[in-house]
Design an enzyme around this catalytic site. Structure first.
Site, mmCIF file in Angstrom:
data_model
loop_
_atom_site.group_PDB
_atom_site.id
_atom_site.type_symbol
_atom_site.label_atom_id
_atom_site.label_comp_id
_atom_site.label_asym_id
_atom_site.label_seq_id
_atom_site.Cartn_x
_atom_site.Cartn_y
_atom_site.Cartn_z
ATOM 1 N N ILE A 116 -17.641 6.538 8.808
ATOM 2 C CA ILE A 116 -16.927 7.827 8.761
ATOM 3 C C ILE A 116 -15.607 7.740 9.523
ATOM 4 O O ILE A 116 -14.580 8.248 9.062
ATOM 5 C CB ILE A 116 -17.810 8.977 9.304
ATOM 6 C CG1 ILE A 116 -19.108 9.095 8.493
ATOM 7 C CG2 ILE A 116 -17.051 10.299 9.301
ATOM 8 C CD1 ILE A 116 -18.914 9.388 7.022
ATOM 9 N N CYS A 117 -15.597 7.082 10.661
ATOM 10 C CA CYS A 117 -14.354 6.933 11.425
ATOM 11 C C CYS A 117 -13.331 6.122 10.633
ATOM 12 O O CYS A 117 -12.141 6.433 10.635
ATOM 13 C CB CYS A 117 -14.634 6.265 12.764
ATOM 14 S SG CYS A 117 -15.693 7.251 13.845
ATOM 15 N N SER A 118 -13.804 5.109 9.949
ATOM 16 C CA SER A 118 -12.936 4.302 9.100
ATOM 17 C C SER A 118 -12.346 5.142 7.969
ATOM 18 O O SER A 118 -11.139 5.108 7.720
ATOM 19 C CB SER A 118 -13.736 3.120 8.531
ATOM 20 O OG SER A 118 -12.936 2.333 7.693
#
Length: 163
Positions: free
Chosen positions: A58-60
């Site tokens: 998700i951060c990516s």
């Protein structure tokens, strides 16, 4: 403040600055080891994307999305902040072709000032701040579920309106 990570409650310590207030200044290093201060962008709207760990899905996705949007939105400075080390961030950016401003908060200074540190995880909470030309916070979104993507459309709308 309590948020969840895949349904499990975790606590964020500190107090987040409120919409309508002056954005707290911070100093963090970028991938070139240059010190970047929020004050460096005075007179320019800033969208700050905060991610817990650049090496997670998700951060990516969040960082790649804002990197893509940064190329299409004139007059707004886009910044991503995570707890990852400079090396982790540099490796990720090289692998993903991301060239936006990435800052590392390995000492927790940003997390403390913006009230986003999660002691149980040793990471920052997921959030987005939009700061207008005058240096005031005009939009703030702290994800209640860390494992979910933020509301990109609203954040981008707010950033564009702050120009």
């Amino acid at each position: 403040m309590i948020v969840t990570k895949k349904g499990e409650e975790v606590e964020i310590i500190g107090v987040q600055p409120e919409v309508g207030t002056k954005a707290p200044d911070f100093s963090l290093k970028n991938l070139n080891d240059e010190v970047v201060n929020l004050a460096d962008f005075a007179g320019t709207p800033v969208l700050i994307s905060v991610v817990p760990d650049i090496d997670t899905r998700i951060c990516s996705l969040q960082t790649k999305r804002f990197n893509q949007e940064a190329a299409n939105v004139e007059g707004v400075k886009f910044i991503t902040i995570s707890n990852n080390t400079k090396e982790e961030q540099a490796n990720w950016c090289a692998a993903e072709g991301v060239d936006m401003e990435i800052l590392h908060d390995t000492e927790g200074k940003f997390g403390e000032v913006y009230g986003l540190f999660i002691p149980a995880m040793g990471r920052l909470a997921r959030g987005i701040f939009v700061i207008n030309k005058e240096g005031n916070i005009v939009y703030e979104a702290i994800s209640t579920e860390i494992a979910e993507e933020p509301d990109y459309a609203t954040a981008l709308e707010q950033a564009k309106a702050a120009r």
